[in-house]
Design a protein around this motif. Structure first.
Motif, PDB file in Angstrom:
ATOM      1  N   LEU A   1       8.048  -6.898  -0.554  1.00 11.31           N
ATOM      2  CA  LEU A   1       7.074  -6.230  -1.404  1.00 11.31           C
ATOM      3  C   LEU A   1       7.770  -5.230  -2.329  1.00 11.31           C
ATOM      4  N   SER A   2       7.035  -4.683  -3.285  1.00  7.71           N
ATOM      5  CA  SER A   2       7.653  -3.804  -4.285  1.00  7.71           C
ATOM      6  C   SER A   2       8.252  -2.556  -3.660  1.00  7.71           C
ATOM      7  N   THR A   3       7.630  -2.076  -2.572  1.00  4.88           N
ATOM      8  CA  THR A   3       8.080  -0.849  -1.910  1.00  4.88           C
ATOM      9  C   THR A   3       8.150  -1.075  -0.413  1.00  4.88           C
ATOM     10  N   TYR A   4       9.284  -0.751   0.185  1.00  9.75           N
ATOM     11  CA  TYR A   4       9.440  -0.840   1.637  1.00  9.75           C
ATOM     12  C   TYR A   4      10.170   0.403   2.107  1.00  9.75           C
TER      13      TYR A   4
ATOM     14  N   THR B   1       0.793  -1.221   0.000  1.00  8.36           N
ATOM     15  CA  THR B   1       0.000   0.000   0.000  1.00  8.36           C
ATOM     16  C   THR B   1       0.830   1.276   0.000  1.00  8.36           C
ATOM     17  N   LEU B   2       2.131   1.167   0.170  1.00 11.38           N
ATOM     18  CA  LEU B   2       2.954   2.379   0.213  1.00 11.38           C
ATOM     19  C   LEU B   2       2.876   3.199  -1.080  1.00 11.38           C
ATOM     20  N   PRO B   3       2.954   2.592  -2.276  1.00 13.75           N
ATOM     21  CA  PRO B   3       2.835   3.411  -3.493  1.00 13.75           C
ATOM     22  C   PRO B   3       1.509   4.166  -3.562  1.00 13.75           C
ATOM     23  N   LEU B   4       0.443   3.523  -3.131  1.00 18.62           N
ATOM     24  CA  LEU B   4      -0.870   4.161  -3.128  1.00 18.62           C
ATOM     25  C   LEU B   4      -0.919   5.320  -2.131  1.00 18.62           C
TER      26      LEU B   4
ATOM     27  N   LEU C   1       8.074  12.178   2.296  1.00 14.91           N
ATOM     28  CA  LEU C   1       6.901  11.598   2.940  1.00 14.91           C
ATOM     29  C   LEU C   1       7.296  10.584   4.008  1.00 14.91           C
ATOM     30  N   ILE C   2       8.278   9.742   3.690  1.00 15.87           N
ATOM     31  CA  ILE C   2       8.735   8.750   4.669  1.00 15.87           C
ATOM     32  C   ILE C   2       9.240   9.448   5.933  1.00 15.87           C
ATOM     33  N   SER C   3       9.911  10.586   5.754  1.00 13.41           N
ATOM     34  CA  SER C   3      10.417  11.324   6.925  1.00 13.41           C
ATOM     35  C   SER C   3       9.279  11.881   7.777  1.00 13.41           C
ATOM     36  N   MET C   4       8.093  12.019   7.179  1.00 12.02           N
ATOM     37  CA  MET C   4       6.922  12.506   7.915  1.00 12.02           C
ATOM     38  C   MET C   4       6.188  11.379   8.633  1.00 12.02           C
ATOM     39  N   PHE C   5       6.458  10.125   8.250  1.00 12.72           N
ATOM     40  CA  PHE C   5       5.722   8.997   8.808  1.00 12.72           C
ATOM     41  C   PHE C   5       5.957   8.888  10.312  1.00 12.72           C
TER      42      PHE C   5
END
Length: 214
Positions: A184-187, A15-18, A40-44
């Motif tokens: 998965l495709s994105t981690y 679900t990360l790409p979405l 965005l990852i830094s905001m997680f």
């Protein structure tokens, strides 16, 4: 092993790409700026609402941006979303073995329900702790402690599995054997501040761990 606790995005669901796509759209439309995946990852950490509230400069647009985010996020599950059969089979296998399954996610309850219902995964979970259920998100171990308490299982009889540095830190802080995944495709993370007990690049590799702990 009596319980396996999982992160959700990037671990059980691709679900990360979405999520990235929906966040980029609302940042561009309502805050008039482009954001990258790394930004965005830094905001997680906070929930989706928290990410928008804490990072928007256009505060007057926050409420509408949140609603637009969820609309885009939900719609994306029904347009060419990948079916991760290997992970469904893994969850089914754990249930058949009598292993309790928990989810500890930074997602809001609303986002988690959207994904778990759309992907028909909710039937596998014995407990789900979302970002709305804790005062301190990962890397704090609060969510893991809460899940184990609800399951009535000691930390020595459980493992934690996640794709991010925060997951590894949280699992280790909770005293669990903790494993990183990149299946998965994105981690989120390829490096960790603490060394995990193992890293799995394919779901098939995880079965060896299960067999060793049977």
């Amino acid at each position: 092993m009596k319980a396996v606790l999982f992160d959700f995005d990037g671990t059980l669901a691709d679900t990360l790409p979405l999520s990235f796509s929906a966040f980029k759209a609302v940042f561009k439309q309502h805050d008039h700026r482009e954001v990258t995946n790394d930004e965005l990852i830094s905001m997680f950490g906070p929930t989706e609402e928290g990410i928008i509230e804490e990072n928007f400069t256009a505060q007057a647009s926050v409420l509408q941006a949140i609603e637009d985010y969820y609309a885009l996020y939900e719609k994306g599950h029904y347009t060419n979303f990948p079916n991760e059969k290997e992970l469904v089979d893994l969850l089914r296998h754990l249930k058949e073995q009598g292993v309790k399954i928990g989810v500890i996610t930074g997602k809001s309850r609303r986002a988690f329900v959207i994904s778990s219902e759309a992907l028909q995964l909710q039937r596998f979970f014995d407990v789900a702790i979302t970002g709305d259920d804790v005062g301190k998100p990962k890397p704090d171990p609060e969510g893991i402690h809460k899940a184990l308490q609800l399951l009535g299982i000691d930390h020595s009889n459980a493992i934690f599995v996640g794709d991010s540095n925060a997951d590894i830190l949280a699992g280790k802080a909770a005293g669990l054997r903790t494993y990183g995944v990149r299946w998965l495709s994105t981690y989120q993370s390829s490096e960790y501040d603490r060394i995990p007990d193992g890293v799995f690049n394919r779901v098939a590799e995880f079965y060896k761990l299960l067999d060793a702990n049977r």
